[in-house]
Design a protein around this motif. Structure first.
Motif, PDB file in Angstrom:
ATOM      1  N   LYS A  51       0.856  -1.190   0.000  1.00 13.15           N
ATOM      2  CA  LYS A  51       0.000   0.000   0.000  1.00 13.15           C
ATOM      3  C   LYS A  51       0.885   1.229   0.000  1.00 13.15           C
ATOM      4  CE  LYS A  51      -3.859   2.226   2.402  1.00 13.15           C
ATOM      5  NZ  LYS A  51      -4.816   2.126   3.536  1.00 13.15           N
ATOM      6  N   SER A  52       0.606   2.147  -0.903  1.00  8.89           N
ATOM      7  CA  SER A  52       1.366   3.397  -1.026  1.00  8.89           C
ATOM      8  C   SER A  52       2.861   3.139  -1.161  1.00  8.89           C
ATOM      9  CB  SER A  52       1.094   4.299   0.189  1.00  8.89           C
ATOM     10  OG  SER A  52      -0.283   4.580   0.310  1.00  8.89           O
ATOM     11  N   GLY A  53       3.209   2.088  -1.870  1.00 10.31           N
ATOM     12  CA  GLY A  53       4.603   1.771  -2.110  1.00 10.31           C
ATOM     13  C   GLY A  53       5.306   1.045  -0.985  1.00 10.31           C
ATOM     14  N   ASN A  54       4.595   0.779   0.107  1.00  8.04           N
ATOM     15  CA  ASN A  54       5.186   0.083   1.256  1.00  8.04           C
ATOM     16  C   ASN A  54       4.640  -1.329   1.367  1.00  8.04           C
ATOM     17  OD1 ASN A  54       6.655   2.390   2.174  1.00  8.04           O
ATOM     18  ND2 ASN A  54       4.750   3.202   3.020  1.00  8.04           N
ATOM     19  N   GLY A 184      -9.187  -2.349  -3.838  1.00  6.65           N
ATOM     20  CA  GLY A 184      -9.106  -0.922  -3.556  1.00  6.65           C
ATOM     21  C   GLY A 184      -7.685  -0.429  -3.798  1.00  6.65           C
ATOM     22  N   ASP A 185      -7.099   0.244  -2.782  1.00  7.85           N
ATOM     23  CA  ASP A 185      -5.729   0.725  -2.921  1.00  7.85           C
ATOM     24  C   ASP A 185      -4.707  -0.251  -2.358  1.00  7.85           C
ATOM     25  OD1 ASP A 185      -6.405   1.023  -0.273  1.00  7.85           O
ATOM     26  OD2 ASP A 185      -5.643   3.077  -0.089  1.00  7.85           O
ATOM     27  N   ILE A 186      -5.139  -1.462  -2.025  1.00 10.33           N
ATOM     28  CA  ILE A 186      -4.244  -2.520  -1.568  1.00 10.33           C
ATOM     29  C   ILE A 186      -3.804  -3.328  -2.784  1.00 10.33           C
ATOM     30  CG2 ILE A 186      -4.015  -4.556  -0.118  1.00 10.33           C
ATOM     31  CD1 ILE A 186      -4.360  -1.978   1.452  1.00 10.33           C
TER      32      ILE A 186
END
Length: 201
Positions: A51-54, A184-186
């Protein structure tokens, strides 16, 4: 462990097992004789995702008591300390943490969205823990050592890796891998479930 990560860990594991415990069972009971409405499980749940590059990962232990019309789940950290309890009925789903007010919603979809910020699959997870699924064509899938992979109707790729007793007429799973490219964003979501014990209530 930072408090934000601890709460994320709790929310993710709790929501997953809550959802696993409350999928509809009427069709299952009618069509699959080996399916049980009453079952006790304990095991371990590991989750990895981006998520968010992490890249994030977490592991919890669980005890799950399922009866007709109710599921009770206890979530513990890897040291065995209880961090949450969950109660699921057809009317509501409630997550309780020590020292905090219970979180209750009318359904697990809403509860997971509130505690996680993103949804987990509601239908199907209870099936998976007993070796069943609904495939991409909407057909009933019964896992076995000879046929242990399926893509579900809602896009999850399941692999039943190990079995409690592979020689049983209807073997129960011991290790399950579930993956999905995106929710989603995952991204690159991977769930590994290890069931230590399974028994009829």
């Amino acid at each position: 462990m930072p408090i934000t990560r601890r709460l994320s860990l709790l929310a993710l594991s709790a929501a997953f097992i809550t959802l696993a415990g409350c999928a509809t069972t009427s069709t299952n009971v009618a069509t699959v004789g080996a399916y049980r409405d009453s079952i006790d499980l304990d095991g371990r749940l590991s989750v990895n995702y981006q998520k968010s590059g992490n890249r994030e990962s977490m592991t919890v232990n669980f005890d799950w008591a399922q009866r007709p019309g109710r599921v009770d789940v206890t979530i513990a950290n890897p040291l065995g300390q209880t961090v949450a309890t969950i109660e699921v009925t057809p009317q509501s789903a409630t997550l309780t943490q020590a020292g905090r007010a219970p979180v209750t919603e009318a359904d697990v979809d809403t509860l997971s969205q509130r505690t996680l910020g993103w949804p987990l699959p509601v239908s199907g997870l209870r099936d998976w823990l007993q070796g069943y699924a609904v495939d991409a064509q909407g057909q009933r899938f019964s896992a076995s050592p000879a046929g242990n992979e399926v893509v579900t109707q809602d896009g999850w790729r399941l692999r039943f890796v190990e079995w409690q007793d592979p020689n049983a007429a209807q073997p129960a799973p011991r290790v399950i891998h579930a993956t999905r490219a995106a929710v989603g964003d995952i991204q690159d979501l991977e769930i590994r479930i290890v069931i230590n014990q399974a028994g009829q209530g």
